[in-house]
Scaffold this active site. Structure first.
Site, PDB file in Angstrom:
ATOM      1  CB  CYS A 148      -0.914  -0.014   1.210  1.00 42.56           C
ATOM      2  SG  CYS A 148      -0.048  -0.315   2.768  1.00 42.56           S
ATOM      3  CG  HIS A 210      12.510  -5.570   2.050  1.00 46.68           C
ATOM      4  ND1 HIS A 210      11.663  -5.528   3.128  1.00 46.68           N
ATOM      5  CD2 HIS A 210      11.712  -5.630   0.957  1.00 46.68           C
ATOM      6  CE1 HIS A 210      10.415  -5.548   2.702  1.00 46.68           C
ATOM      7  NE2 HIS A 210      10.409  -5.615   1.394  1.00 46.68           N
TER       8      HIS A 210
END
Ligand code: NAD
Length: 397
Positions: A148, A210
């Protein structure tokens, strides 16, 4: 139910809009930074939406939901008392501060959890709550259920994708099913209970994805400025995909060793990265045949770019971005600390930590040991004085 969401960023906006669209929830927001809380309140008061003035919009692929949080405040005493459920929608480096700030105002039977937990959230809670006997039930989600981004601060958020299923660990473990049912109903997705927090820490996908992709993109960077930020996930090449697979293999090796020393320990929730991608993004993958194709063809990841900062002549990688400053100290180092306790070698994890600590200007790993000067800022188990496997599992079996 009275719910308080902690945070003022993407995840908090998503939760505030989604949950306040439920008519039977009373939703308040604790945005710890005063400027964020003030901006959120001001923007929301004047937000014109098709559904009416002063509502937040959450845009999904299937339509837009509208909701209005009851209150937004930077004062914990205004929005924590009375809360039955508290959701920490914050980077892990903010957990300790926020838990400490809200502690004096918690209701005795409160349910409190982090989305996502990252590594070692239970060790942090135990320390902040001073042992586990406070009546607080706490939980951690393995990952944030949504990809988001804030569209307009305080008023609109875009939900790029929703995960199919998300794991949750709960303390005390006897409440895991009840908590999973509550969260599944609230979030409209499958929240699946796992046996213990240790499996959540080891299964944390952000710790691999990541720092692994940052390493893949930038460890050969020659210092020349970039003209534009590279695509983060769609640029995963064969080398990076292989590295991600090796990182995942090392986590699996840690699990095997822990289970050989403690056969009753349930680590079934720690699944390999490729399997996790297939399970989490079942509807979003154009091609799920390999780790590389799962990243490059994932609709939830489309167009997301690497974190960069402006420099003379263009852009440079931002090594202070959360992909390193959250996922290394609050993810990979928790796992590396577990490996050290279990006696498992992790050369690829060490390589990524070594590169990342150099880029971040930190000192965690020294000559293969977690004894650098900055260990106290991490969620490595050593930071909490944890030295044995029994202490790692914290009485769950
Ligand atoms: P964000 O950067 O948008 O928001 C961070 C917010 O946390 C800030 O706005 C502030 O309110 C608060 N915060 C930051 N530092 C703080 C501190 N020191 N003390 C108190 N509060 C502080 O982050 P986000 O995108 O909302 O992500 C929240 C968590 O979800 C992170 O762990 C992130 O890695 C994870 N996550 C996010 C996404 C996504 O798509 N946004 C996807 C997967 C995981």
């Amino acid at each position: 139910m009275h719910v308080t969401i902690c945070g003022g960023g993407n995840a908090s906006h998503t939760l505030a809009a989604l949950l306040s669209s439920h008519p039977d929830l009373m939703v308040r927001v604790y945005a710890p930074f005063e400027d964020e809380a003030a901006r959120w309140r001001t923007n929301l008061a004047s937000a014109p939406t098709p559904a009416g003035q002063g509502l937040m919009a959450a845009r999904t692929r299937d339509g837009t939901l509208y909701g209005k949080p009851h209150e937004i405040s930077a004062q914990a005493e205004g929005v924590i008392p009375g809360a039955e459920l508290i959701l920490l929608a914050l980077p892990a480096f903010a957990h300790r501060q926020v838990l400490s700030d809200i502690l004096p105002y918690l209701e005795p039977e409160v349910l409190i959890g982090a989305l996502p937990a990252r590594g070692g959230f239970d060790w942090e809670c135990d320390q902040v709550f001073n042992g586990r006997g406070q009546g607080v039930t706490y939980f951690g989600l393995q990952t944030l259920p949504w990809a988001c981004r804030i569209e307009r601060f305080g008023t609109a958020v875009t939900i790029l994708g929703t995960k199919w299923e998300v794991d949750v660990a709960v303390w005390p473990p006897g409440k895991a099913v009840q908590v999973a049912v509550t969260l599944s109903d609230l979030f409209h997705l499958q929240v699946k209970p796992v046996s213990n927090f240790l499996s959540l820490t080891l299964a944390n996908p952000g710790q691999i994805i990541h720092p692994g992709i940052m390493y893949g993109l930038f460890h050969h960077w020659d210092g020349s400025p970039y003209k534009e930020a590279p695509l983060f996930y769609q640029n995963v090449d064969q080398h990076t995909a292989r590295l991600l697979g090796y990182l995942s293999d090392e986590v699996q090796a840690i699990c095997r060793e822990l289970q050989s020393q403690l056969p009753e320990l349930d680590l079934a929730a720690v699944i390999p990265l490729h399997e996790w991608l297939r399970r989490s993004y079942a509807d979003d993958l154009g091609d799920d045949s390999s780790i590389q194709s799962c990243f490059r063809s994932n609709r939830s990841y489309a167009d997301l770019r690497a974190p960069m900062r402006a420099v003379a002549g263009g852009l440079a990688p931002d090594y202070q971005a959360r992909y390193l400053v959250e996922d290394v100290p609050f993810g990979l180092l928790a796992t590396r600390g577990i490996a050290e306790i279990a006696g498992v070698e992790t050369p690829i994890i060490d390589e990524v930590i070594g590169w990342a600590q150099y880029c971040m200007g930190k000192d965690y790993l020294q000559a293969g040991k977690l004894c650098g000067r900055d260990i106290a800022e991490t969620r490595a188990p050593q930071r909490y004085g944890i030295k044995t496997i029994q202490q790692l599992i914290g009485g769950t079996i």
